[in-house]
Design a protein around this motif. Structure first.
Motif, short mmCIF file in Angstrom:
data_model
loop_
_atom_site.label_atom_id
_atom_site.label_comp_id
_atom_site.label_asym_id
_atom_site.label_seq_id
_atom_site.Cartn_x
_atom_site.Cartn_y
_atom_site.Cartn_z
N SER A 147 0.85 -1.19 0.00
CA SER A 147 0.00 0.00 0.00
C SER A 147 0.88 1.24 0.00
N VAL A 148 0.36 2.31 -0.58
CA VAL A 148 1.11 3.57 -0.66
C VAL A 148 0.24 4.70 -0.15
N SER A 149 0.87 5.72 0.40
CA SER A 149 0.16 6.89 0.86
C SER A 149 -0.13 7.80 -0.32
N ILE A 150 -1.41 8.19 -0.49
CA ILE A 150 -1.77 9.03 -1.63
C ILE A 150 -2.28 10.40 -1.19
N PHE A 151 -2.57 10.54 0.12
CA PHE A 151 -3.06 11.83 0.61
C PHE A 151 -2.75 11.95 2.10
N HIS A 152 -2.41 13.19 2.50
CA HIS A 152 -2.14 13.43 3.92
C HIS A 152 -2.57 14.85 4.28
N TYR A 153 -3.28 14.94 5.40
CA TYR A 153 -3.71 16.25 5.92
C TYR A 153 -3.08 16.45 7.29
N ALA A 154 -2.41 17.59 7.48
CA ALA A 154 -1.77 17.89 8.76
C ALA A 154 -1.56 19.39 8.88
N LYS A 155 -1.65 19.90 10.12
CA LYS A 155 -1.43 21.33 10.38
C LYS A 155 -2.33 22.23 9.54
N GLY A 156 -3.52 21.72 9.25
CA GLY A 156 -4.48 22.52 8.50
C GLY A 156 -4.24 22.57 7.01
N GLN A 157 -3.31 21.75 6.50
CA GLN A 157 -3.00 21.77 5.07
C GLN A 157 -3.09 20.37 4.46
N PRO A 158 -3.70 20.26 3.27
CA PRO A 158 -3.74 18.97 2.57
C PRO A 158 -2.48 18.78 1.72
N TYR A 159 -1.95 17.58 1.73
CA TYR A 159 -0.78 17.25 0.91
C TYR A 159 -1.17 16.08 0.00
N ILE A 160 -1.21 16.36 -1.29
CA ILE A 160 -1.69 15.38 -2.27
C ILE A 160 -0.52 14.80 -3.03
N ASP A 161 -0.61 13.50 -3.30
CA ASP A 161 0.43 12.80 -4.07
C ASP A 161 0.61 13.48 -5.42
N ASP A 162 1.82 13.89 -5.71
CA ASP A 162 2.08 14.58 -6.98
C ASP A 162 3.09 13.86 -7.86
N ILE A 163 3.34 12.58 -7.52
CA ILE A 163 4.30 11.83 -8.34
C ILE A 163 3.77 10.45 -8.74
N GLY A 164 2.77 9.97 -8.04
CA GLY A 164 2.26 8.62 -8.31
C GLY A 164 1.15 8.59 -9.33
N THR A 165 0.41 7.48 -9.32
CA THR A 165 -0.66 7.28 -10.31
C THR A 165 -1.84 8.22 -10.09
N PHE A 166 -1.92 8.82 -8.91
CA PHE A 166 -3.04 9.72 -8.61
C PHE A 166 -2.65 11.18 -8.74
N LYS A 167 -1.55 11.44 -9.37
CA LYS A 167 -1.10 12.82 -9.56
C LYS A 167 -2.17 13.64 -10.30
#
Length: 212
Positions: free
Chosen positions: A55-75
């Protein structure tokens, strides 16, 4: 020293969702926590492809900011639509492809409420989205209810007919009881008539004797 027990956070997702190739799908994730929503809350989405153990991480939310995968298949294919203040960690996946078939896991941490199980939803991507199981189940339940209603109506009609026959039987029995009484009255009138006739004949005979 008093130790505060660790609270458990509860995460909820759909069991499965269906999507059509080229369309978008919403992966809902809600959670419940006894604690106030912390500034340190984090929400993470993991993806495990179909027939894969990794499994791979595709999305992360922390400190009030969303961080979206920008290199994988879900870019460039993931949108953040959640709101931690409303206990919502949902995302949207755009431009679905067959490679998106797999299991998505939502994990939420709201310190100090950090202990709890993650929740998983399985995504099925089709050329044409099939009829949902809920629709089929609803149709089946509706059909069963209709059959039960018809059976109840038939049972009520049969019961009413049986009650009607019972009443007719009682009426006929009453009529049957009245018939012997009528016959008895007729016989009694006949006997009375015959007795009176005999008396009248007897009176005539006596008068004839007297004349002689």
């Amino acid at each position: 020293m008093v130790l505060t027990p660790t609270l458990a956070i509860h995460v909820y997702t759909d069991r499965e969702v269906h999507g059509r190739v080229g369309s978008k799908v919403t992966l809902s994730c809600t959670f419940w926590s006894r604690e106030w929503i912390s500034d340190d809350i984090s929400i993470t989405w993991h993806f495990q492809p179909e027939y894969s153990r990794d499994s791979v991480s595709i999305f992360h939310y922390a400190k009030g900011q969303p961080y979206i995968d920008d290199i994988g298949t879900f870019k460039d294919r993931i949108s953040w639509i959640g709101d931690p203040g409303w206990k919502d960690g949902s995302i949207v996946i755009h431009n679905l492809d067959y490679t998106d078939n797999g299991t998505f896991t939502c994990d939420v941490k709201n310190p100090p409420d950090i202990v709890g199980k993650t929740s998983q939803v399985t995504l099925y991507v089709f050329e044409n989205v099939p009829v949902r199981y809920g629709v089929v189940l609803g149709a089946v339940i509706g059909g069963v209810l209709a059959v039960v209603l018809v059976v109840l109506v038939i049972a009520c009609l049969i019961s009413a007919m049986e009650k009607g026959k019972l009443r007719l039987g009682k009426d006929s029995s009453k009529r049957g009881r009245q018939t012997p009484v009528l016959y008895a009255m007729l016989d009694h009138s006949r006997l009375t008539k015959s007795a009176s006739e005999k008396k009248s004949k007897g009176g005539l005979g006596d008068s004839r004797k007297d004349r002689k």
